[in-house]
Design an enzyme around this catalytic site. Sequence first.
Site, PDB file in Angstrom:
ATOM      1  N   LYS A  39       0.834  -1.089   0.054  1.00  0.00           N
ATOM      2  CA  LYS A  39       0.091  -0.011   0.180  1.00  0.00           C
ATOM      3  C   LYS A  39       0.760   1.269  -0.159  1.00  0.00           C
ATOM      4  CE  LYS A  39      -3.463  -2.552   2.384  1.00  0.00           C
ATOM      5  NZ  LYS A  39      -4.832  -2.523   2.613  1.00  0.00           N
ATOM      6  N   HIS A  96      -8.075  -3.516  -6.672  1.00  0.00           N
ATOM      7  CA  HIS A  96      -8.156  -3.573  -5.126  1.00  0.00           C
ATOM      8  C   HIS A  96      -9.096  -2.853  -4.626  1.00  0.00           C
ATOM      9  CE1 HIS A  96      -6.921  -3.055  -0.933  1.00  0.00           C
ATOM     10  NE2 HIS A  96      -6.165  -4.017  -1.246  1.00  0.00           N
ATOM     11  N   GLU A 134     -10.832 -10.950  -1.814  1.00  0.00           N
ATOM     12  CA  GLU A 134     -10.521 -10.188  -0.734  1.00  0.00           C
ATOM     13  C   GLU A 134     -12.038  -9.529  -0.036  1.00  0.00           C
ATOM     14  OE1 GLU A 134      -6.170  -8.668  -0.504  1.00  0.00           O
ATOM     15  OE2 GLU A 134      -7.197  -7.165  -1.473  1.00  0.00           O
ATOM     16  N   SER A 136      -6.538  -9.607   6.286  1.00  0.00           N
ATOM     17  CA  SER A 136      -5.945 -10.051   7.664  1.00  0.00           C
ATOM     18  C   SER A 136      -5.256 -11.279   7.760  1.00  0.00           C
ATOM     19  CB  SER A 136      -6.940  -9.763   8.643  1.00  0.00           C
ATOM     20  OG  SER A 136      -7.408  -8.230   8.814  1.00  0.00           O
TER      21      SER A 136
HETATM   22  C1  PEP Z   1      -4.833  -5.863   1.244  1.00  0.00           C
HETATM   23  O1  PEP Z   1      -4.471  -4.902   1.233  1.00  0.00           O
HETATM   24  O2  PEP Z   1      -4.906  -6.539   0.076  1.00  0.00           O
HETATM   25  C2  PEP Z   1      -4.678  -6.840   2.667  1.00  0.00           C
HETATM   26  C3  PEP Z   1      -5.141  -7.971   2.489  1.00  0.00           C
HETATM   27  O3  PEP Z   1      -4.526  -6.148   3.480  1.00  0.00           O
HETATM   28  P1  PEP Z   1      -4.379  -6.811   5.222  1.00  0.00           P
HETATM   29  O4  PEP Z   1      -3.713  -8.081   4.906  1.00  0.00           O
HETATM   30  O5  PEP Z   1      -3.900  -5.762   5.858  1.00  0.00           O
HETATM   31  O6  PEP Z   1      -5.707  -7.141   5.586  1.00  0.00           O
END
Ligand code: PEP
Length: 249
Positions: free
Chosen positions: A11, A94, A166, A211
């Site tokens: 990010k 995303h 996701e 996460s």
């Molecule tokens: C992401 O940004 O694609 C993501 C999965 O973030 P996190 O692992 O922090 O939830």
Amino acid sequence: MRRKLVAGNWKMHGSLATNAGLLQGVRDGVAGLAAEVAVCVPYPYLAQARAALDGSNVAWGAQDVSEHAQGAYTGEVSGAMLADFGCRYAIVGHSERRSYYGDTDAVVAAKFEAAQKAGIVPILCVGETLAEREANVTAEVVTRQLDAVLSRCGIAALARSVVAYEPVWAIGTGRTASPEQAQEVHAAIRARVARDDAGVAAALRILYGGSMKPANAAELMAQADIDGGLIGGAALVAADFVAICAAAA
Ligand code: PEP
């Protein structure tokens, strides 16, 4: 057997100074592991990632790509520019791009196509919001997001990509989908792809993101249709990211 892939999404984090240690830690930590590993870094650090990772088993990539090949698009970065820096991957769609920057399904499909035209493997993110999950429309949402790419680019193009499921409610929240919840959606994605081509579906890598951390990575990645992870927060700590890669291997 699908080879697992663990991709870090940094990010908008990092600096030349902090990246140096992180890149070295990942490079050293995953050497010899039987999983594919990549880090998707902010654009200004692509050259640093290439210098630090060249010759290692860690690939690098970007977190977005323009849908345009070149021209008067101030602030945008093309697939060819990413290819110039040796990127293997670019994340497209995303949820942060979809929700904060107006990336519609159609724009995401155009970005997917632009990445592939430049020789970059798109990591296509799909996933439902909490409200959508609670309304029991998760399968419809991820299918709609996938169909936008399939109808523009075709099933053969999907074979040259990676999909990441996701759930938006699990990104950066510390709240992870249970292995069963994730597996159910991964299986639905694979079934949708199998409707067009069973061979492409069987070979397609579908990553889980939301996460994922060392404590839950092995259980998630043990599911039949989870072929790795897209990692946000835990990708910023070398030891955590390496531990997730080790779980994938
Ligand atoms: C992401 O940004 O694609 C993501 C999965 O973030 P996190 O692992 O922090 O939830």
